[in-house]
Every structure is written in C-alpha cells, then in structure tokens.
Design an enzyme around this catalytic site. Structure first.
Site, short mmCIF file in Angstrom:
data_model
loop_
_atom_site.label_atom_id
_atom_site.label_comp_id
_atom_site.label_asym_id
_atom_site.label_seq_id
_atom_site.Cartn_x
_atom_site.Cartn_y
_atom_site.Cartn_z
N HIS A 150 50.06 36.00 40.68
CA HIS A 150 48.80 36.00 39.92
C HIS A 150 49.09 35.83 38.43
O HIS A 150 48.43 35.06 37.74
CB HIS A 150 48.07 37.34 40.10
CG HIS A 150 47.52 37.59 41.47
ND1 HIS A 150 47.73 38.77 42.16
CD2 HIS A 150 46.72 36.83 42.27
CE1 HIS A 150 47.10 38.72 43.32
NE2 HIS A 150 46.49 37.54 43.41
N LYS A 166 36.85 44.41 51.94
CA LYS A 166 38.28 44.27 52.26
C LYS A 166 38.98 45.62 52.30
O LYS A 166 40.19 45.68 52.52
CB LYS A 166 38.96 43.35 51.24
CG LYS A 166 38.47 41.91 51.34
CD LYS A 166 39.26 40.97 50.45
CE LYS A 166 38.77 39.54 50.63
NZ LYS A 166 39.39 38.59 49.72
N ARG A 179 48.57 28.18 46.95
CA ARG A 179 49.94 28.40 47.44
C ARG A 179 50.18 27.44 48.60
O ARG A 179 50.00 26.25 48.48
CB ARG A 179 50.10 29.86 47.87
CG ARG A 179 49.99 30.85 46.73
CD ARG A 179 49.81 32.24 47.22
NE ARG A 179 48.64 32.33 48.07
CZ ARG A 179 48.17 33.42 48.61
NH1 ARG A 179 48.80 34.54 48.43
NH2 ARG A 179 47.09 33.42 49.36
N SER A 220 49.24 39.56 47.85
CA SER A 220 49.08 41.01 47.69
C SER A 220 49.28 41.71 49.02
O SER A 220 49.84 42.82 49.07
CB SER A 220 47.68 41.34 47.15
OG SER A 220 47.52 40.80 45.87
O1 PNS Z 1 41.97 37.51 45.92
P1 PNS Z 1 40.91 37.13 46.90
O2 PNS Z 1 40.50 38.34 47.72
O3 PNS Z 1 41.28 35.95 47.76
O4 PNS Z 1 39.65 36.67 46.03
C1 PNS Z 1 38.46 36.27 46.65
C2 PNS Z 1 37.29 36.36 45.65
C3 PNS Z 1 37.17 37.77 45.09
C4 PNS Z 1 37.51 35.38 44.53
C5 PNS Z 1 36.02 35.98 46.45
O5 PNS Z 1 35.91 36.79 47.57
C6 PNS Z 1 34.76 36.10 45.62
O6 PNS Z 1 34.46 35.24 44.83
N1 PNS Z 1 34.04 37.24 45.79
C7 PNS Z 1 32.80 37.50 45.08
C8 PNS Z 1 31.60 37.36 46.01
C9 PNS Z 1 31.18 35.90 46.16
O7 PNS Z 1 30.82 35.25 45.21
N2 PNS Z 1 31.26 35.42 47.41
C10 PNS Z 1 30.91 34.05 47.73
C11 PNS Z 1 32.05 33.08 47.54
S1 PNS Z 1 31.58 31.50 48.10
#
Ligand code: PNS
Length: 163
Positions: free
Chosen positions: A17, A41, A90, A128
């Site tokens: 990150h 999560k 990745r 993570s």
């Molecule tokens: O590190 P991650 O868990 O892969 O990140 C995912 C994240 C937090 C970027 C994604 O889940 C997100 O944008 N969450 C906020 C809620 C949202 O907007 N959901 C719709 C995405 S299309």
C-alpha cells in the site's frame, strides 16, 4: 489542484500500500488515503486503529493525509473534492474485482476517474489478509509491513508460545 484518493480497508496497511501511496503522491498535488469502515469485512483492527497506523506510516509524505470514511466511495470523493481514485493492481486475480469497482464507480459518478498503478514485483502477491495470517501464526511480517504495523500485529496476536 489535482487531488486523488487511495481507498482501501487497510487492515492493516502494508508496504505494498505504502508503495502505491508514495507513487501517487508524486503524481498528484494531494493524496487522501481513504480508510473504509468496511464493517462487512469484520476487520481485525478498528477503523480508528487502521487510520492511526496509516497516519504514522505516511507522516513523512507532506502531501498525503489520511481520512476514515463510511458509506459510498463516490460520495466521499465528492465530499473531499477529489477527481481521481487510485488503486494498486497486483496479480491477475485483482483485475476482475478492480474492474468491477471501477466500472460501477464510473456509472455512479462520471466525474470520478479510476486510475491503476501496478504493484512492483516484490509486492505482487502481498495482501493484508496474508499478513494477518502470517502474524496470527507468529510468523515474521517485517518484510511486508512497516515496523509500527509489525509491532501492532505482534501486540494483537501476542508473542509465540515457547515449546
Ligand atoms: O482494500 P479493499 O478492502 O480491497 O478496498 C475496497 C474498498 C474499500 C475500496 C471498497 O470496498 C469501497 O470502495 N468501499 C466503499 C463502499 C462503496 O463505495 N462500495 C461500492 C463500490 S462499487
């Protein structure tokens, strides 16, 4: 001013990150590391802890700040007046999920552009979740996370039992 978000759950923030955030900070005037609540999560670290760790490891980057958020990413981007969302890519397994999110976010707000930065080879398979697994088994995570994060993981999982 060009402002970008680097969103994620950051449970916890890894060296992978940090690599993406550092490179984004060289491309944009301001980068906001956006720490999602991601309650679904069931994160290991609370939102406040994830935010504090991200702040500590990015403190040396003057144009980076860290903000927690809950709710939709596109709403948060609008609130922060950010035009770009940066995601790290990745291995091939990331593509489907990341493309889905980029496409949905584009539908939800045409004003927000998603851009991808390739992970360098040493972090291609770092996540993570593998870091949490290694730490839970008292393995060495020092190669994969900054020292303050390694300390936080050791505190969370306790010292290895002597046999
Ligand atoms: O590190 P991650 O868990 O892969 O990140 C995912 C994240 C937090 C970027 C994604 O889940 C997100 O944008 N969450 C906020 C809620 C949202 O907007 N959901 C719709 C995405 S299309």
């Amino acid at each position: 001013m060009k402002r970008a978000l680097t969103p994620g759950t950051f449970d916890p923030i890894t060296s992978g990150h940090l690599d993406i955030i550092t490179r984004a900070a060289q491309l944009f005037d301001e980068v906001i590391v956006s720490v999602a609540a991601s309650a679904g999560k069931n994160p290991l670290f609370a939102l406040g802890e994830r935010t504090a760790l991200a702040r500590e490891v990015t403190a040396h980057l003057p144009n980076v700040r860290v903000e927690p958020f809950s709710g939709m990413l596109v709403d948060f981007a609008r609130q922060m007046d950010a035009q770009v969302v940066i995601k790290g890519l990745r291995a091939i397994t990331d593509f489907e999920y990341e493309f889905q999110m980029a496409a949905l976010n584009e539908q939800l707000d045409r004003g927000i552009e998603t851009m991808f930065i390739m992970s360098p080879p040493q972090y291609m398979y770092l996540s993570s979740s593998v870091v949490r697994e290694i730490a839970s088994l008292h393995g060495d995570v020092d190669l994969f996370v900054p020292p303050v994060v390694a300390d936080a993981l050791r505190r969370r999982f306790g010292a290895a039992e002597q046999s």
